[in-house]
Design a protein around this motif. Structure first.
Motif, short mmCIF file in Angstrom:
data_model
loop_
_atom_site.label_atom_id
_atom_site.label_comp_id
_atom_site.label_asym_id
_atom_site.label_seq_id
_atom_site.Cartn_x
_atom_site.Cartn_y
_atom_site.Cartn_z
N GLU A 112 0.82 -1.22 0.00
CA GLU A 112 0.00 0.00 0.00
C GLU A 112 0.85 1.26 0.00
O GLU A 112 0.36 2.35 -0.31
CB GLU A 112 -0.93 0.00 1.23
CG GLU A 112 -2.06 -1.01 1.13
CD GLU A 112 -2.89 -1.05 2.38
OE1 GLU A 112 -2.46 -0.45 3.40
OE2 GLU A 112 -3.97 -1.68 2.36
N GLN A 113 2.13 1.12 0.38
CA GLN A 113 3.05 2.27 0.38
C GLN A 113 3.90 2.30 -0.89
O GLN A 113 5.02 2.82 -0.89
CB GLN A 113 3.95 2.20 1.61
CG GLN A 113 3.22 2.24 2.93
CD GLN A 113 2.44 3.53 3.13
OE1 GLN A 113 2.94 4.61 2.80
NE2 GLN A 113 1.22 3.43 3.65
N ALA A 114 3.36 1.67 -1.94
CA ALA A 114 4.01 1.67 -3.26
C ALA A 114 5.30 0.86 -3.29
O ALA A 114 6.15 1.08 -4.16
CB ALA A 114 4.28 3.10 -3.73
N VAL A 115 5.45 -0.07 -2.36
CA VAL A 115 6.58 -0.98 -2.42
C VAL A 115 6.19 -2.12 -3.36
O VAL A 115 5.05 -2.59 -3.32
CB VAL A 115 6.90 -1.54 -1.01
CG1 VAL A 115 7.98 -2.61 -1.09
CG2 VAL A 115 7.36 -0.40 -0.10
N SER A 116 7.12 -2.57 -4.19
CA SER A 116 6.79 -3.62 -5.16
C SER A 116 6.36 -4.90 -4.44
O SER A 116 6.83 -5.19 -3.33
CB SER A 116 8.01 -3.91 -6.03
OG SER A 116 8.93 -4.72 -5.33
N PRO A 117 5.44 -5.67 -5.04
CA PRO A 117 4.98 -6.91 -4.40
C PRO A 117 6.11 -7.87 -4.06
O PRO A 117 6.10 -8.51 -3.01
CB PRO A 117 4.03 -7.51 -5.45
CG PRO A 117 3.57 -6.35 -6.27
CD PRO A 117 4.72 -5.40 -6.31
N VAL A 118 7.11 -7.96 -4.96
CA VAL A 118 8.23 -8.86 -4.71
C VAL A 118 9.02 -8.42 -3.48
O VAL A 118 9.34 -9.22 -2.59
CB VAL A 118 9.16 -8.92 -5.94
CG1 VAL A 118 10.44 -9.67 -5.62
CG2 VAL A 118 8.44 -9.58 -7.11
N ALA A 119 9.32 -7.13 -3.40
CA ALA A 119 10.07 -6.62 -2.25
C ALA A 119 9.25 -6.73 -0.97
O ALA A 119 9.78 -7.11 0.09
CB ALA A 119 10.47 -5.16 -2.49
N ALA A 120 7.94 -6.43 -1.05
CA ALA A 120 7.09 -6.47 0.14
C ALA A 120 6.97 -7.89 0.69
O ALA A 120 7.20 -8.13 1.89
CB ALA A 120 5.70 -5.92 -0.20
N ALA A 121 6.62 -8.84 -0.19
CA ALA A 121 6.44 -10.22 0.27
C ALA A 121 7.78 -10.86 0.59
O ALA A 121 7.93 -11.54 1.62
CB ALA A 121 5.70 -11.02 -0.80
N GLY A 122 8.77 -10.65 -0.29
CA GLY A 122 10.06 -11.29 -0.09
C GLY A 122 10.75 -10.86 1.19
O GLY A 122 11.26 -11.68 1.94
N SER A 123 10.72 -9.56 1.47
CA SER A 123 11.39 -9.07 2.68
C SER A 123 10.67 -9.55 3.94
O SER A 123 11.32 -9.87 4.94
CB SER A 123 11.45 -7.54 2.66
OG SER A 123 10.14 -7.00 2.66
N SER A 124 9.33 -9.63 3.87
CA SER A 124 8.56 -10.07 5.04
C SER A 124 8.88 -11.52 5.40
O SER A 124 9.04 -11.87 6.57
CB SER A 124 7.06 -9.93 4.77
OG SER A 124 6.73 -8.63 4.36
N ILE A 125 8.98 -12.35 4.36
CA ILE A 125 9.26 -13.78 4.60
C ILE A 125 10.73 -13.98 4.97
O ILE A 125 11.05 -14.71 5.91
CB ILE A 125 8.91 -14.60 3.34
CG1 ILE A 125 7.40 -14.53 3.08
CG2 ILE A 125 9.37 -16.04 3.48
CD1 ILE A 125 6.97 -15.12 1.75
N LEU A 126 11.60 -13.29 4.23
CA LEU A 126 13.04 -13.53 4.43
C LEU A 126 13.50 -13.12 5.82
O LEU A 126 14.30 -13.82 6.46
CB LEU A 126 13.82 -12.76 3.37
CG LEU A 126 15.32 -13.10 3.28
CD1 LEU A 126 15.52 -14.59 3.06
CD2 LEU A 126 15.98 -12.29 2.17
N ILE A 127 12.99 -12.02 6.34
CA ILE A 127 13.45 -11.59 7.66
C ILE A 127 12.98 -12.57 8.74
O ILE A 127 13.68 -12.83 9.72
CB ILE A 127 13.00 -10.15 7.98
CG1 ILE A 127 13.81 -9.65 9.18
CG2 ILE A 127 11.51 -10.06 8.26
CD1 ILE A 127 13.71 -8.16 9.41
N GLN A 128 11.80 -13.17 8.53
CA GLN A 128 11.33 -14.19 9.48
C GLN A 128 12.21 -15.43 9.41
O GLN A 128 12.58 -16.01 10.45
CB GLN A 128 9.88 -14.57 9.17
CG GLN A 128 8.85 -13.48 9.41
CD GLN A 128 8.61 -13.22 10.88
OE1 GLN A 128 9.10 -13.95 11.73
NE2 GLN A 128 7.86 -12.17 11.18
N LEU A 129 12.57 -15.85 8.20
CA LEU A 129 13.41 -17.03 8.04
C LEU A 129 14.79 -16.82 8.66
O LEU A 129 15.31 -17.68 9.38
CB LEU A 129 13.55 -17.37 6.55
CG LEU A 129 12.31 -17.92 5.86
CD1 LEU A 129 12.57 -18.12 4.37
CD2 LEU A 129 11.88 -19.24 6.49
#
Length: 307
Positions: A112-129
């Motif tokens: 919603e803050q104009a971050v690309s879907p790949v960066a938004a989803a990828g960063s959310s998952i990767l930091i948890q991993l």
């Protein structure tokens, strides 16, 4: 993976998590009578608890900035205040069964803050991993003397460390494996080795800080905190991760407490009654710290959107 196999895989995870919660609840139930008297006699030292709280909040700041760094590595940008709002509000999802809500909310709010879907989803998952993997490796390394199979624990810790260190090279292959597992196309653009290694270093630092905060909290609850700081780091990281991996348990409730009691007794940090008292107090403490900022941000967001 076919649809039926994916459903079986998901069902197996839920059954496994439910079994963990059941076993943990049984273990805690047997300790309640012995610990109830100890809970009634606690005299809290709020100075130590305030110091522990300050360290935890500073660690949140570190992790939020770490997430921003991952986003930036994929070309996304969030101002720190926006990232903090997303981080704390999405954290409310940890208290829903399934644990995916937190990651999903973080991803959606970033988009919603104009971050690309790949960066938004990828960063959310990767930091948890990365946070989970570094926590497991650190817990095994710091708590190896209390594990029945220390050689095996050391091997696993070293293997995990090597896997984390090789992330810059293996991340694309992991994405392909995740794509095969979920049946969805998962694209992972190149991410700089410096960004990934900095994320790993900050994740390790966050676990160390959590462990120190936990030791201070124990001192504030019990009046003293026997044992080495490394033991508190191991117990805190292990119990937190076990609670996180118990998908069925909102906020890891019961699972985290059971692991905390077992770990403290095993590491010689406290007796059964004291460990139980710390587990109960720790649950209340962390719930307030984790939920309060999220609700405040949620209220501020609704207030600004209603104007």
């Amino acid at each position: 993976m076919t649809t039926s196999r994916r459903k079986l895989f998901v069902a197996a995870q839920w059954i496994f998590a439910a079994a963990i919660v059941w076993a943990a609840a049984n273990a805690l139930r047997g300790q309640w009578s012995a610990a109830a008297g100890r809970l009634a006699t606690l005299s809290l030292d709020w100075t130590w608890i305030a110091a522990a709280t300050a360290i935890v909040l500073l660690t949140y700041v570190l992790l939020i900035d770490t997430w921003r760094g991952l986003l930036a590595g994929w070309g996304g940008y969030l101002h720190f205040s926006t990232a903090a709002r997303i981080w704390f509000i999405s954290n409310l999802g940890k208290y829903l069964p399934g644990k995916v809500w937190s990651i999903a909310a973080m991803s959606v709010m970033a988009r919603e803050q104009a971050v690309s879907p790949v960066a938004a989803a990828g960063s959310s998952i990767l930091i948890q991993l990365i946070t989970t993997a570094t926590g497991i490796a650190l817990a095994l390394f710091m708590g190896v003397r209390a594990i029945d199979q220390p050689v095996l624990a050391t091997i696993v810790a070293v293997a995990l460390g090597a896997a984390i260190a090789s992330l810059p090279a293996t991340l694309p292959a992991l994405a392909r494996a995740a794509s095969a597992l979920t049946g969805r196309a998962i694209e992972v653009p190149p991410l700089g080795a410096g960004t990934l290694l900095l994320t790993v270093a900050r994740s390790l630092l966050s676990w160390l800080a959590y462990g120190v905060a936990f030791q201070l909290f124990v001192r504030g609850v019990l009046g003293s905190a026997a044992g080495e700081t490394s033991s508190y780091i191991a117990v805190y990281a292990a119990s937190y991760i076990l609670g996180f991996l118990a998908l069925f348990a909102p906020g890891g409730v019961i699972v985290r407490e059971s692991a905390l009691v077992a770990g403290m007794v095993r590491m010689g940090l406290a007796g059964q009654a004291d460990a139980f008292a710390v587990a109960v107090a720790s649950r209340l403490w962390l719930t307030v710290i984790e939920l309060l900022p999220g609700f405040v941000y949620l209220a501020l967001t609704r207030r600004s959107s209603s104007r």
